[in-house]
Design an enzyme around this catalytic site. Structure first.
Site, short mmCIF file in Angstrom:
data_model
loop_
_atom_site.label_atom_id
_atom_site.label_comp_id
_atom_site.label_asym_id
_atom_site.label_seq_id
_atom_site.Cartn_x
_atom_site.Cartn_y
_atom_site.Cartn_z
CG HIS A 172 -3.67 -2.70 7.29
ND1 HIS A 172 -3.25 -3.31 6.42
CD2 HIS A 172 -4.07 -1.38 6.74
CE1 HIS A 172 -3.17 -2.62 5.17
NE2 HIS A 172 -3.71 -1.26 5.74
N GLY A 184 -2.89 3.66 -4.28
CA GLY A 184 -3.53 4.34 -5.33
C GLY A 184 -4.84 5.13 -4.84
CG ASN A 214 -0.56 2.50 4.41
OD1 ASN A 214 -0.52 3.67 4.05
ND2 ASN A 214 0.36 1.56 3.58
CB CYS A 273 -6.81 -1.00 3.52
SG CYS A 273 -6.02 0.47 3.48
CG PHE A 274 -7.51 -0.09 -2.63
CD1 PHE A 274 -7.31 1.06 -2.91
CD2 PHE A 274 -7.90 -0.83 -3.84
CE1 PHE A 274 -7.58 1.97 -4.21
CE2 PHE A 274 -7.63 -0.19 -4.99
CZ PHE A 274 -7.65 1.46 -5.17
N GLY A 288 -4.62 -1.99 -0.68
CA GLY A 288 -3.67 -1.56 -1.96
C GLY A 288 -3.64 -0.02 -2.03
CD GLU A 343 -3.05 -6.58 7.91
OE1 GLU A 343 -2.26 -5.76 7.80
OE2 GLU A 343 -4.37 -6.42 7.72
CB SER A 394 -0.89 0.01 1.32
OG SER A 394 -1.91 -1.00 1.11
N GLY A 450 -4.80 6.95 2.40
CA GLY A 450 -4.96 8.38 2.33
C GLY A 450 -6.20 8.64 1.63
CG PHE A 451 -7.60 8.05 -1.38
CD1 PHE A 451 -8.04 8.92 -2.65
CD2 PHE A 451 -6.30 7.72 -1.94
CE1 PHE A 451 -7.38 9.58 -3.38
CE2 PHE A 451 -5.19 8.25 -2.52
CZ PHE A 451 -6.05 9.29 -3.55
CD GLN A 482 -9.59 3.66 -0.01
OE1 GLN A 482 -9.15 3.43 -1.15
NE2 GLN A 482 -9.01 3.99 1.14
#
Length: 380
Positions: A354, A238, A306, A264-265, A236, A356, A55, A308-309, A268
């Site tokens: 996260h 981006g 972790n 996380c990703f 992930g 995990e 990520s 940023g979006f 989103q």
């Protein structure tokens, strides 16, 4: 472009932010130049897991803890096949690692993998700057890469931004692989790799799940070819606004009503699949000490982050979506950012952090059990 730092530990280095702020220090890791998005991580430990988290692809990580590298680098705590950060910023690197598990120094590992870093700068001042101005593009230059300040700034300002970046396919596996269940096999899960950390399928394997890890380009047909009891979407890098393909695949899973879990990703992606928007946070959440409340139980967890979006979903009501009712299940207590979603009419949920939890904390491990419960309920 990088060259070896061996014997060049006092090589001057300069860090240049896109708004013109400059910090001068010493080369750490490889000598050369690198570009990325400047972000800071508040974890006081777990730097090896941070460095190898996919990520962080195309990001330059600033460590807020002043003393970094004191436990060296071992061969067991890697979360993926390589270091993914674009650059690394520390204040006081350890001179000698002190751990029975250490195999080499952090400086040596960064150099071996060509990661350009800088040490000896005021990371507290840099962190405060990023908190006030927001995450931004940055360059680190050392050795022959150092030029006059104006030329370096111009190069930083030419670098690509994180907003609009489609990166998951750059870090994901290119071929499917299987992580077998530990002990008796109870379930099969198809895990779409958008930048998955190694500990995530391990946590599922501990619960009797055979995990089929699939490339980010996997189709709905690929997912169901493994006859899954559940489907997982990973973390992930981006901008989630670019992730049209994973969103389409997730919608296909939701249509079939298969138990679904995203982190996380993946959170989103679920948000977008349900019709919510996403947005870029000013400086994001990164570290292993973020307080989150599970609104379904009222319990507060200290969690590893972790991102940023974030997902733009209403906190004060249940939302109607194409797949039934949805609600925000978790929220960050620092800034009320959405940290989790769940569907009320289908077996699907996600969290922004996260669970995990390599390198900890483990407050959120119950979420893997919640996923197992969904699969048990579906089977029953």
């Amino acid at each position: 472009m990088t060259t070896s730092t061996r014997g060049a530990v006092k090589t001057p280095a300069v860090l240049v932010l896109e708004d013109g702020r400059i910090f001068r220090g010493r080369a750490y890791g490889a000598v050369g130049e690198t570009f990325g998005e400047a972000v800071f991580s508040t974890g006081m430990t777990g730097y090896q897991e941070t460095l190898t988290d996919p990520s962080y692809h195309r990001q330059v990580v600033v460590m807020t803890a002043p003393h970094v590298g004191n436990t060296g680098v071992n061969d067991e705590d890697m979360e993926s096949r390589k270091i993914w950060v674009s650059g690394y910023v520390v204040r006081d690197p350890a001179r000698v690692p002190s751990s029975w598990r250490s195999r080499r120094t952090l400086d040596e590992e960064l150099d071996a993998q060509g990661v350009v870093g800088i040490s000896g700068i005021d990371t507290r001042a840099l962190t405060r700057h990023l908190r006030e101005r927001g995450a931004m593009r940055v360059g680190i230059f050392s050795g022959g890469a150092v030029q006059d300040d104006a030329a370096l700034l111009a190069r930083v300002q030419e670098a690509p931004q994180m907003k609009g970046a489609n990166l998951s396919a750059e870090v994901a596996t290119t071929e499917p692989y299987v992580v077998p269940a530990i002990g008796e096999k109870k379930f099969t899960v198809a895990a779409v790799d958008l930048g998955i950390k190694g500990m995530t399928p391990h946590r599922m394997a501990e619960r009797g799940i055979e995990v089929h890890v699939l490339p980010a380009t996997a189709t709905v047909e690929d997912v169901y070819a493994v006859n899954p009891d559940g489907v997982f979407f990973s973390n992930g890098p981006g901008d989630p606004a670019t992730a049209d393909h994973p969103v389409s695949v997730m919608q296909g899973v939701l249509e079939r009503g298969t138990p679904l879990f995203g982190i996380c990703f993946g959170n989103q992606i679920l948000g977008r699949a349900l019709g919510f928007g996403t947005f870029k946070l000013k400086y994001g959440h990164r570290g292993i000490n973020q307080p989150v409340q599970d609104r379904t139980t009222g319990k507060v967890e200290v969690t590893a982050h972790n991102h940023g979006f974030a997902v733009d979903a209403p906190l004060d009501r249940v939302s109607e979506t194409p797949f039934g009712r949805a609600e925000v299940s978790h929220v960050c207590l620092n800034d009320n950012v959405v940290e989790g979603l769940q569907l009320l009419d289908r077996p699907a949920f996600s969290v922004q952090y996260h669970p995990e939890a390599a390198a900890g904390p483990h407050d959120a491990a119950y979420l893997f059990d919640r996923f197992v419960s969904l699969m048990e309920g579906q089977r029953a």
